[in-house]
Design an enzyme around this catalytic site. Structure first.
Site, PDB file in Angstrom:
ATOM      1  N   GLY A  12      -2.828  -8.540  -8.029  1.00 53.70           N
ATOM      2  CA  GLY A  12      -2.108  -7.401  -7.977  1.00 53.70           C
ATOM      3  C   GLY A  12      -0.890  -7.905  -6.634  1.00 53.70           C
ATOM      4  N   GLY A  14       1.239  -5.733  -5.621  1.00 52.59           N
ATOM      5  CA  GLY A  14       1.949  -4.479  -4.884  1.00 52.59           C
ATOM      6  C   GLY A  14       1.823  -4.311  -3.509  1.00 52.59           C
ATOM      7  N   PHE A  15       1.977  -3.449  -2.859  1.00 52.69           N
ATOM      8  CA  PHE A  15       2.092  -3.450  -1.479  1.00 52.69           C
ATOM      9  C   PHE A  15       0.791  -3.743  -0.712  1.00 52.69           C
ATOM     10  CE2 PHE A  15       4.960   0.276  -2.470  1.00 52.69           C
ATOM     11  CZ  PHE A  15       6.019  -0.322  -1.888  1.00 52.69           C
ATOM     12  N   GLY A  16      -0.420  -3.294  -1.508  1.00 46.35           N
ATOM     13  CA  GLY A  16      -1.675  -3.963  -0.858  1.00 46.35           C
ATOM     14  C   GLY A  16      -1.939  -5.541  -1.101  1.00 46.35           C
ATOM     15  N   VAL A  80      -5.158 -10.137 -15.948  1.00 47.50           N
ATOM     16  CA  VAL A  80      -6.597 -10.180 -15.877  1.00 47.50           C
ATOM     17  C   VAL A  80      -7.571  -9.399 -16.788  1.00 47.50           C
ATOM     18  CG1 VAL A  80      -8.661  -9.695 -14.019  1.00 47.50           C
ATOM     19  CG2 VAL A  80      -6.470 -10.846 -13.352  1.00 47.50           C
ATOM     20  N   GLU A 172      11.124  14.914  -6.939  1.00 52.94           N
ATOM     21  CA  GLU A 172      12.200  14.204  -6.524  1.00 52.94           C
ATOM     22  C   GLU A 172      13.099  13.903  -8.031  1.00 52.94           C
ATOM     23  OE1 GLU A 172      10.576  11.561  -3.023  1.00 52.94           O
ATOM     24  OE2 GLU A 172       9.957  10.763  -4.925  1.00 52.94           O
ATOM     25  N   ASP A 301      -4.380   2.051  -4.848  1.00 50.82           N
ATOM     26  CA  ASP A 301      -4.890   3.127  -5.720  1.00 50.82           C
ATOM     27  C   ASP A 301      -5.888   2.684  -6.646  1.00 50.82           C
ATOM     28  OD1 ASP A 301      -2.381   4.635  -5.266  1.00 50.82           O
ATOM     29  OD2 ASP A 301      -1.250   3.580  -6.934  1.00 50.82           O
ATOM     30  N   ALA A 317       2.074   3.947  -0.559  1.00 50.58           N
ATOM     31  CA  ALA A 317       2.210   2.708  -0.080  1.00 50.58           C
ATOM     32  C   ALA A 317       1.703   2.362   1.220  1.00 50.58           C
ATOM     33  CB  ALA A 317       3.734   2.368  -0.077  1.00 50.58           C
TER      34      ALA A 317
END
Length: 421
Positions: A12, A14-16, A80, A172, A301, A317
């Site tokens: 992954g 993403g942010f992490g 994966v 939003e 997440d 995030a």
């Protein structure tokens, strides 16, 4: 780096996942970063792509570009399919495997329709760039088809936009679609008045932005209604089909429906046979490792952990980045024969935009609303973008919207004018 460095596999980007990779710089490790997409996505601004405010390239960066100066990082564009914890191997969809010494699962979340997966066909969610461009097409095509529609009822349905879920994403989206209809598009059409479009935000709970303080939630609701959003609270959607939605026992005909009501974690818990909560999030130990598998970590997440003053860490995030930082420090400590303490989340605040000049910010003791909150919201998001070019591009796009009420990304892609529906 030694001849046989410790091999860290991160699933992954993403942010992490990226934060873990960045924080491992300089350690005696070889890293394999796997993602099924070739780009890192700044997900907090994904709704602005869906509503024609930003282009896809403004909020996404190729992972290989981000890792170009990290010779110890190998990037794999792959999907994966599972994890063999006994053999310490990540299983890929094409049948190949990637061995690991330490594994970090940062696989994110997907949409959750609470047992009604058939609704996804009619009410798509917003998690990927593909989702955003699909939604942008639905929104813009709705106005185009309404322009050609002669039947008043069908025209009204095409000009009705339903958002299910009043968390930050739903709020939003609703606010931006309403502003687009009332301020951006009126001069572009001849047969319809886009200001008559209905934007309906439906929330099963008692208030919008449930994670914010009560006064900010009330302010957000009032602000949404002021810019033309119909806010429906305490009503769960019970049916979604091609023609619209049913809530509170009544049907609302609509051609554009957007799901922003819930998420479900990736199948990481299933891969590992690990305990999970109702949303499929792995229940991790206090150092973010999988119980019984100290060599496997899960973050973002993907996980559920009560590390925020005894409360669950939110799926945002900043939380994923803090978890990625903690895991990297733990890996480095282990390589030195040392240990680290448990993960503790530090909440910096919650932010949500309501309109182009309105936002709410909850810093705990300090709460802001209105124009000043909108400016802080904008600066905060620009700061976390990667690269000067992206920061300048987004800043200029927002300035243009602020001054002229024009959105430059109003492009209908992925097809011609032959639209079904």
């Amino acid at each position: 780096m030694t001849a046989n460095p410790h091999h860290v596999v991160i699933v992954g980007a993403g942010f992490g996942g990226l934060e873990t990779t960045y924080r491992l710089a300089g350690a005696d490790v070889a890293i394999t970063l796997i993602d099924r997409r070739n780009h890192h996505l700044f997900q907090p601004l994904l709704y602005q792509v869906a509503t024609a405010s930003l282009a896809t390239s403004d909020i996404a960066w190729p992972v290989r570009y981000l890792m170009r100066d990290r010779s110890e990082v190998t990037t794999l564009f792959a999907t994966v399919s599972g994890v063999d914890a006994a053999r310490r191997a990540v299983l890929l969809e094409d049948g190949s495997e990637v061995p690991y010494d330490t594994l970090v699962l940062a696989t994110g979340a997907r949409h959750a329709y609470f047992g009604h997966d058939e609704w996804e066909k009619w009410a798509p969610g917003l998690k990927t760039l593909e989702d955003a461009t699909t939604l942008r097409r639905h929104i813009l095509v709705a106005f185009e088809r309404a322009e050609r529609e002669t039947d008043p009822a069908r025209r009204a349905a095409r000009l009705t936009f339903v958002i299910v879920g009043a968390g930050p994403t739903g709020v939003e989206l609703a606010g931006t679609i309403a502003e687009m209809a009332h301020h951006t598009l009126p001069g572009d059409f001849r047969n319809i008045d886009t200001r008559k479009a209905r934007v309906v935000l439906i929330e099963a709970g008692p208030r919008v932005l449930a994670g914010f303080a009560d006064d900010l939630s009330a302010y957000a609701k009032a602000s949404l209604e002021k810019i033309g959003v119909e806010v429906v609270l305490g009503q769960a959607v019970t049916e979604i089909d091609r023609e619209g939605v049913v809530y509170g026992g009544q049907r609302l005909n609509a051609k554009t429906m957007i799901w922003a009501a819930g998420v479900r974690a990736s199948p990481a818990a299933e891969w590992l046979g690990a305990p999970a909560d109702r949303a499929g999030r792995v229940q991790v130990a206090d150092d973010l490792s999988i119980p019984g598998h100290p060599e496997i970590f899960a973050i973002g997440d993907t996980v559920m952990i009560n590390a925020w003053n005894g409360k669950p860490v939110p799926g945002i995030a900043p939380a994923a980045k803090q978890q990625g930082r903690h895991v990297a420090e733990t890996i480095k400590a282990r390589l030195r024969g040392a240990t680290t303490g448990p993960f503790r989340y530090k909440h910096a605040g919650s932010l949500a935009q309501i309109g182009k000049r309105l936002a709410v910010i909850d810093f705990g003791k300090v709460k802001l609303r209105g124009a000043i909150a909108w400016w802080i919201w904008g600066f905060a998001h620009i700061y976390f973008l990667i690269g000067l070019r992206h920061r300048m591009a987004v800043a200029l796009s927002w300035l243009w919207i602020y001054v002229r009420d024009q959105r430059a990304a109003r492009l209908i892609t992925q097809g011609s004018s032959k639209v079904v529906g």
